[in-house]
Enzyme design. Structure first.
Site, mmCIF file in Angstrom:
data_model
loop_
_atom_site.group_PDB
_atom_site.id
_atom_site.type_symbol
_atom_site.label_atom_id
_atom_site.label_comp_id
_atom_site.label_asym_id
_atom_site.label_seq_id
_atom_site.Cartn_x
_atom_site.Cartn_y
_atom_site.Cartn_z
ATOM 1 N N ASP A 1 -5.445 -4.224 2.761
ATOM 2 C CA ASP A 1 -4.438 -4.334 0.882
ATOM 3 C C ASP A 1 -3.313 -4.354 1.588
ATOM 4 O OD1 ASP A 1 -4.190 -2.577 -1.577
ATOM 5 O OD2 ASP A 1 -1.971 -2.606 -0.421
ATOM 6 N N TYR B 153 5.894 -6.648 2.336
ATOM 7 C CA TYR B 153 5.280 -6.069 2.775
ATOM 8 C C TYR B 153 5.354 -7.246 4.375
ATOM 9 C CZ TYR B 153 1.793 -3.000 0.495
ATOM 10 O OH TYR B 153 1.867 -2.064 -0.085
ATOM 11 N N LYS C 47 -0.758 -8.296 -3.987
ATOM 12 C CA LYS C 47 0.933 -7.640 -5.148
ATOM 13 C C LYS C 47 1.702 -9.123 -5.250
ATOM 14 C CE LYS C 47 -0.291 -3.351 -3.005
ATOM 15 N NZ LYS C 47 -0.407 -3.929 -1.226
ATOM 16 N N HIS D 118 2.450 -5.163 -7.994
ATOM 17 C CA HIS D 118 3.789 -4.516 -7.378
ATOM 18 C C HIS D 118 3.764 -2.728 -7.933
ATOM 19 C CE1 HIS D 118 4.609 -3.857 -2.850
ATOM 20 N NE2 HIS D 118 4.022 -2.564 -3.646
#
Length: 279
Positions: free
Chosen positions: A49, A54, A79, A112
């Site tokens: 994930d 990120y 996401k 998200h």
């Protein structure tokens, strides 16, 4: 290779999703994320994930490309970030994520955050529905959505979200949200299941862990799964990655499940989705 972490739940569209995955939030792009994923895959994980925000999708893609695991065995999630809410912006963001990941298709794509202050999550969802109908994503869902946000989506959507990934741990078990998701066939998924390590020294959990000769982390992860919640603990340490996966050879008694449920304080560690509007 372990065969103990292959169990899956079946999403409402028939797609199988592993009960356990590796989360890579705050895992550095490059060697750190590549090695973490390779370790996880060697142990037996099949679900990874990540998210656009990120900043490590390229590293995730590199690890997948170098791993000796068939693509069809993997379950990869990413996401769309808040800055890309809106129909066209979401489609563009998806293409960018796919290029970084180096994948032909995605297993799960999530919104998200709902970002209600912008009022675009329903429009963003329409883009996810298109990606799903076009066969570019096997399943679509949301993250950090409360009941009110889900109700708005469901009222207007053609495809009900398959997954809702939220903050979920023994001090914040989101009972009302979980019941709503069950009613509508939405699989709940836990991020930060260990409350970023805050729960590892919780006396009640330590006592239960001792009874089963398991770690506190393993007890929490097992509690998630027995509660019907997919979980994605994050770690970059090989022994922790392996330990977090070793949760399918025991079952917590109902008495102990009740003790864990009693730890709930409706205590968020992170932002309330109604208030979080960072872009």
């Amino acid at each position: 290779m372990s065969n103990h972490i292959q169990p899956t739940t079946t999403l409402h569209n028939g797609v199988k999703m592993p009960w356990l995955g590796l989360g890579v939030f705050k895992v550095e792009d490059g060697e750190e994320v590549v090695q973490s994923i390779k370790t996880a895959l060697e142990v037996g994980y099949r679900s990874i994930d990540t998210a656009a925000i990120y900043g490590n999708e390229e590293g995730v893609g590199k690890a997948i490309a170098e791993a000796n695991v068939p693509r069809e065995e993997l379950f990869i999630t990413t996401k769309v970030w808040n800055a890309n809410h809106g129909y066209e912006a979401t489609l563009t963001a998806f293409d960018e994520s796919m290029e970084k990941l180096g994948l032909d298709y995605l297993d799960l794509y999530l919104i998200h955050w709902p970002l209600p202050s912008k009022g675009k999550f329903a429009e963003t969802w329409k883009a996810l529905e298109k990606l799903y109908k076009d066969g570019r994503v096997r399943a679509i869902g949301v993250s950090n959505f409360k009941v009110t946000h889900l109700e708005e989506i469901i009222e207007d959507c053609e495809v009900v979200p398959m997954v809702n990934q939220v903050e979920y741990h023994p001090r914040f078990n989101q009972r009302e949200l979980h019941d709503f998701c069950k009613k509508h066939g939405i699989q709940l998924e836990a991020w930060s299941p260990l409350m970023q390590g805050e729960l590892l020294n919780e006396p009640a959990l330590m006592e239960i862990a001792k009874e089963y000769s398991k770690s506190t982390a393993q007890i929490i992860i097992r509690w998630d799964i027995q509660t019907g919640v997919v979980t994605i603990p994050k770690s970059v340490k090989p022994h922790r990655i392996a330990e977090n996966a070793d949760v399918f050879d025991f079952e917590i008694s109902q008495e102990n499940m009740d003790k864990i449920n009693a730890l709930n304080k409706d205590q968020r560690m992170f932002a309330d989705p109604d208030e979080f509007d960072r872009v």
